[in-house]
Design a protein around this motif. Structure first.
Motif, short mmCIF file in Angstrom:
data_model
loop_
_atom_site.label_atom_id
_atom_site.label_comp_id
_atom_site.label_asym_id
_atom_site.label_seq_id
_atom_site.Cartn_x
_atom_site.Cartn_y
_atom_site.Cartn_z
N GLU A 6 46.65 40.28 73.42
CA GLU A 6 47.66 39.60 74.21
C GLU A 6 47.50 39.84 75.71
N GLN A 7 47.05 41.01 76.07
CA GLN A 7 47.08 41.36 77.47
C GLN A 7 45.96 42.36 77.75
N GLY A 8 45.28 42.17 78.85
CA GLY A 8 44.30 43.13 79.31
C GLY A 8 44.42 43.22 80.82
N THR A 9 44.63 44.41 81.34
CA THR A 9 44.71 44.58 82.78
C THR A 9 43.81 45.72 83.19
N ILE A 18 41.65 52.25 85.34
CA ILE A 18 42.60 52.29 84.23
C ILE A 18 42.65 50.92 83.58
N LEU A 19 42.33 50.88 82.29
CA LEU A 19 42.41 49.65 81.51
C LEU A 19 43.61 49.75 80.58
N HIS A 20 44.37 48.67 80.48
CA HIS A 20 45.50 48.59 79.55
C HIS A 20 45.31 47.35 78.70
N PHE A 21 45.58 47.47 77.42
CA PHE A 21 45.58 46.33 76.51
C PHE A 21 46.80 46.40 75.61
N LEU A 22 47.31 45.23 75.26
CA LEU A 22 48.27 45.09 74.18
C LEU A 22 47.58 44.25 73.13
N VAL A 23 47.37 44.84 71.96
CA VAL A 23 46.66 44.16 70.87
C VAL A 23 47.61 44.05 69.70
N ARG A 24 47.82 42.83 69.23
CA ARG A 24 48.68 42.59 68.07
C ARG A 24 47.79 42.53 66.83
N GLN A 116 35.70 43.85 79.41
CA GLN A 116 35.01 43.00 78.43
C GLN A 116 34.51 43.81 77.24
N ARG A 117 34.02 45.01 77.48
CA ARG A 117 33.52 45.86 76.38
C ARG A 117 34.67 46.23 75.44
N TRP A 118 35.83 46.61 76.01
CA TRP A 118 36.96 46.95 75.15
C TRP A 118 37.49 45.72 74.44
N ARG A 119 37.51 44.57 75.11
CA ARG A 119 37.96 43.33 74.46
C ARG A 119 37.08 43.05 73.22
#
Length: 132
Positions: A6-9, A18-24, A116-119
Motif C-alpha cells: 500500500e505504501q512505501g516511503t 529510513i524505509l517504511h512500508f505498509l503491506v497488506r 525497490q529491493r524491499w518492494r
C-alpha cells in the motif's frame, strides 16, 4: 483478499536512510508471523538466514543484511533485528477478519538497500502467502 504493498516511503537524514512500508497480507497474523520470525520463513522470501535465536537479545545473521541481535520480540506481533549498520522492524496488526497489516521499517547506513529491493521482497512474501 489479495496482498498489496500500500505504501512505501523513503527518508534520508545525513547518511541514515529510513524505509517504511505498509503491506497488506491475505493471511491472519498467526500465518504471517512464521514468515518473519523463523529461518525457513525469512529464507523463503527475504534472505537466507544463518542464525536466528527467537527471543529478545538472541543472535541473528541474515546473509544479505548482516548479523546482530534481536532488539524487540513480541511473539506474533513484533520482530526487530538490529544488524550491522541498521535496524529492521516487522510490526503486525490485524487487517479485517482474515488479513494482516505489516508495518515495516528499515533504518540503515550507506546505499546497500533500496525501496525497490524491499518492494520486490514483499512481492515474493505475498506470493508465498497466497500459494496453497
Amino acid at each position: 483478499m489479495t496482498g498489496s504493498i500500500e505504501q512505501g516511503t523513503s527518508q534520508t537524514h545525513g547518511n541514515t536512510h529510513i524505509l517504511h512500508f505498509l503491506v497488506r497480507l491475505p493471511r491472519p497474523m498467526d500465518a504471517v508471523w512464521p514468515r518473519l520470525a523463523t529461518p525457513e520463513g525469512l529464507t523463503a522470501w527475504c534472505t537466507p538466514v544463518d542464525t536466528l535465536e527467537p527471543r529478545l537479545g538472541g543472535a541473528i545473521d541474515l546473509r544479505d543484511l548482516g548479523g546482530g541481535r534481536i532488539t524487540a520480540w513480541d511473539v506474533d506481533r513484533v520482530a526487530e533485528y538490529t544488524v550491522e549498520g541498521g535496524r529492521i522492524r516487522f510490526h503486525l496488526e490485524r487487517d479485517g477478519d482474515d488479513g494482516t497489516a505489516l508495518r515495516f521499517t528499515h533504518e540503515f547506513q550507506g546505499e546497500a538497500e533500496t525501496e525497490q529491493r524491499w518492494r520486490a521482497r514483499f512481492e515474493r512474501l505475498i506470493e508465498v502467502l497466497e500459494s496453497p
